[in-house]
Structure formats: structure tokens, C-alpha cells
Scaffold this motif. Structure first.
Motif, short mmCIF file in Angstrom:
data_model
loop_
_atom_site.label_atom_id
_atom_site.label_comp_id
_atom_site.label_asym_id
_atom_site.label_seq_id
_atom_site.Cartn_x
_atom_site.Cartn_y
_atom_site.Cartn_z
N VAL A 1 0.85 -1.19 0.00
CA VAL A 1 0.00 0.00 0.00
C VAL A 1 0.88 1.25 0.00
N ASP A 2 0.74 2.04 -1.05
CA ASP A 2 1.47 3.31 -1.17
C ASP A 2 0.53 4.29 -1.86
N ALA A 3 -0.49 4.72 -1.12
CA ALA A 3 -1.54 5.54 -1.73
C ALA A 3 -1.93 6.65 -0.75
N ASP A 4 -3.20 7.02 -0.73
CA ASP A 4 -3.69 8.13 0.11
C ASP A 4 -3.62 7.75 1.59
N LYS A 5 -2.76 8.46 2.31
CA LYS A 5 -2.47 8.11 3.71
C LYS A 5 -3.71 8.24 4.60
N ASP A 6 -4.64 9.14 4.24
CA ASP A 6 -5.83 9.31 5.06
C ASP A 6 -6.78 8.12 4.96
N ASN A 7 -6.49 7.20 4.06
CA ASN A 7 -7.33 5.99 3.95
C ASN A 7 -6.59 4.72 4.37
N TYR A 8 -5.37 4.84 4.85
CA TYR A 8 -4.60 3.64 5.21
C TYR A 8 -5.35 2.76 6.21
N LEU A 9 -5.95 3.36 7.21
CA LEU A 9 -6.68 2.55 8.20
C LEU A 9 -7.91 1.90 7.57
N ASN A 10 -8.57 2.62 6.67
CA ASN A 10 -9.72 2.04 5.96
C ASN A 10 -9.27 0.86 5.10
N TYR A 11 -8.10 1.00 4.48
CA TYR A 11 -7.57 -0.13 3.70
C TYR A 11 -7.29 -1.31 4.61
N HIS A 12 -6.67 -1.03 5.76
CA HIS A 12 -6.28 -2.12 6.66
C HIS A 12 -7.49 -2.93 7.13
N LYS A 13 -8.58 -2.25 7.41
CA LYS A 13 -9.80 -2.93 7.87
C LYS A 13 -10.30 -3.95 6.86
N ARG A 14 -10.02 -3.72 5.60
CA ARG A 14 -10.47 -4.63 4.54
C ARG A 14 -9.38 -5.63 4.15
N LEU A 15 -8.15 -5.16 4.09
CA LEU A 15 -7.05 -6.02 3.63
C LEU A 15 -6.76 -7.15 4.60
N ILE A 16 -7.03 -6.94 5.88
CA ILE A 16 -6.75 -7.98 6.87
C ILE A 16 -7.57 -9.23 6.58
N ASP A 17 -8.71 -9.07 5.93
CA ASP A 17 -9.53 -10.23 5.55
C ASP A 17 -9.02 -10.88 4.26
N LEU A 18 -8.39 -10.08 3.41
CA LEU A 18 -8.00 -10.57 2.08
C LEU A 18 -6.63 -11.23 2.08
N VAL A 19 -5.74 -10.82 3.00
CA VAL A 19 -4.42 -11.44 3.06
C VAL A 19 -4.52 -12.75 3.84
N LYS A 20 -3.76 -13.74 3.44
CA LYS A 20 -3.83 -15.04 4.11
C LYS A 20 -3.11 -14.99 5.45
N VAL A 21 -3.42 -15.92 6.33
CA VAL A 21 -2.65 -16.09 7.56
C VAL A 21 -1.23 -16.49 7.16
N GLY A 22 -0.25 -15.76 7.64
CA GLY A 22 1.13 -15.96 7.20
C GLY A 22 1.53 -15.04 6.07
#
Length: 248
Positions: free
Chosen positions: A163-184
Motif C-alpha cells: 500500500v502506497d496511496a492516500d495516507k488518510d485511507n490507510y486505516l480504511n484499507y487495513h480494515k479490509r485487507l486484513i480479511d484478504l491477506v492469508k494467515v502468514g
């Protein structure tokens, strides 16, 4: 006038603009040593071409630094990533570093609001023979991520996300990406030291955009440190990159 064997500050600044200098190292000479000893001798010709092309663009400060590109390339190989995502592409230097590291059947979902910048670097990516690994989508990433999260088949399907985009949305990205990335799997958030402003006094002189995003970066760093679903490692590479390995 600089003395023999020394460079003027102006010359150093010009050179660093050319190479996309973003290092927080206190010594310019030490950063240059890293580039000339470790990075440039191993930089693929296509990445050098894209770096030099991007240096001529008026927004070149947005580019990933060469040392960070080398780091991402090795990291992807170390974790044997195959299915990846990149949010924030610009001209594609980090995208090319990723594409070169992936196996022939590896994939990158790449999202950016500006196709024109991506297409500036696309001929170099095509010449490198890795364009088939990239699915580029123009527009905001959040609606795409929301759609992906709705489908449980996408959960845990990504090995690596950058992630290298709009910093004001980093937390919004994280809330979604944590479901999309695999464990590990790993998520990398760029610019988490934000020009060193994270330790600057609130009244310190800063460029307008640095001041605007500073609080968002501070909020992200605090949230990542408190998130029990990930292990984290903040590295002073480029402008700071925080690696998050999902553990649950």
C-alpha cells in the motif's frame, strides 16, 4: 564553492531528485554508498530505465526509492508470494519490482486513480515481459475492496499486499485487507515514517502535504501496533515501511 572532494548541498539535492531520494539516513554519503554498492549494480536494466524515466516526471517524489524496490523484490521471493495486490501504482517502479519477483503465473491486482501515470511506465513493463502478470484497475480502491470482501472466496487469498496511496485511507484499507491477506501473508504500508515528521513537534515547519497527512500516519502506526491479528516490523527503508504479517 565546495572544497575538493566535497559536493555542494545543492549538487547533492539535485542528484537525489534524480534518483528519487527518500532515505531518512542522516548521511547522504552513506545512502549513496548503499545505492552504488548494493542497489545499482544489481538493478535490472528495465527498472533502471523506469526509474530514470520517472525522475523526469513532475511528481517524481511519489516514486518508490531504488533501495526499497530491491527490498520488495527480495521479500516477495523470500515469502514465495504468487497472488499479490498493490494499492497506489504511480508509474509502476514498485509494481515492476514485484512483477519481476513473481513466478511466471504470478498475479498482481494493481489499483490507482491515475491510469495516465501507469501508462507512462507500461511500455517498460511490457518490454520486461511481465505485463501479463498485472491486472490494472483505474479508480478508488475502497469500492473494489468492499466488493472483494463481500465474497468469502477472496478471504485469505493474497500472499502479499503493498500500500502506497492516500495516507488518510490507510486505516480504511487495513480494515479490509486484513480479511484478504492469508494467515502468514504480509501487508506492507509505505511512508510510515513520513519524512521524519512522526517525531517532529506539532509547530515544526513542514510542507503542507506533509503536515496534512502526518496525523493519519501517526494514527495508523498506533493502530497497527495494537492490532493482535498481526506481527509488525517498521523498517527505515525509503520513507519508512511497516510490514504486517497476519497471524490470525
Amino acid at each position: 564553492m565546495a572544497r575538493n572532494g566535497e559536493e555542494s548541498k545543492e549538487t547533492q539535492n539535485l542528484r537525489h531528485q534524480e534518483v528519487g531520494h527518500k532515505s531518512l539516513l542522516q548521511s547522504d554519503a552513506l545512502y549513496q554508498y548503499i545505492l552504488e554498492t548494493s542497489v545499482y549494480p544489481r538493478e535490472p536494466e528495465c527498472m533502471k530505465e523506469l526509474r530514470e524515466l520517472t525522475a523526469k516526471h513532475p511528481w517524481n517524489i511519489m516514486t518508490t526509492s531504488a533501495d526499497e524496490g530491491q527490498f520488495l523484490n527480495m521479500l516477495i521471493k523470500l515469502i514465495n508470494a504468487k497472488n499479490t495486490m498493490e494499492i497506489g501504482v504511480y508509474t509502476g517502479y514498485s509494481l515492476l519490482a514485484t512483477a519481476l519477483a513473481l513466478p511466471e503465473d504470478g498475479k498482481i491486482l494493481a489499483m490507482d486513480i491515475n491510469r495516465e501515470n501507469y501508462e507512462l511506465g507500461l511500455p517498460v513493463i511490457e518490454k520486461a515481459g511481465v505485463a501479463h502478470k498485472i491486472e490494472f484497475r483505474e479508480g478508488p480502491a475502497l469500492p473494489v475492496l468492499d466488493q472483494m470482501v463481500e465474497d468469502s472466496k477472496n478471504h485469505g487469498s493474497y500472499d502479499f499486499i503493498f500500500v502506497d496511496a492516500d495516507k488518510d485511507n490507510y486505516l480504511n484499507y487495513h480494515k479490509r485487507l486484513i480479511d484478504l491477506v492469508k494467515v502468514g501473508g504480509v501487508i506492507g504500508y509505505d511512508n510510515t515514517l513520513w519524512n521524519g515528521s512522526v517525531v517532529a513537534p506539532p509547530d515544526a515547519p513542514m510542507r503542507k502535504y506533509v503536515r496534512y497527512y502526518r496525523d493519519f500516519v501517526l494514527e495508523l502506526n498506533k493502530a497497527l501496533a495494537a492490532d493482535p491479528r498481526i506481527e509488525i516490523c517498521m523498517l527505515p527503508v525509503g520513507d519508512g515501511i511497516t510490514l504486517c504479517r497476519r497471524v490470525s
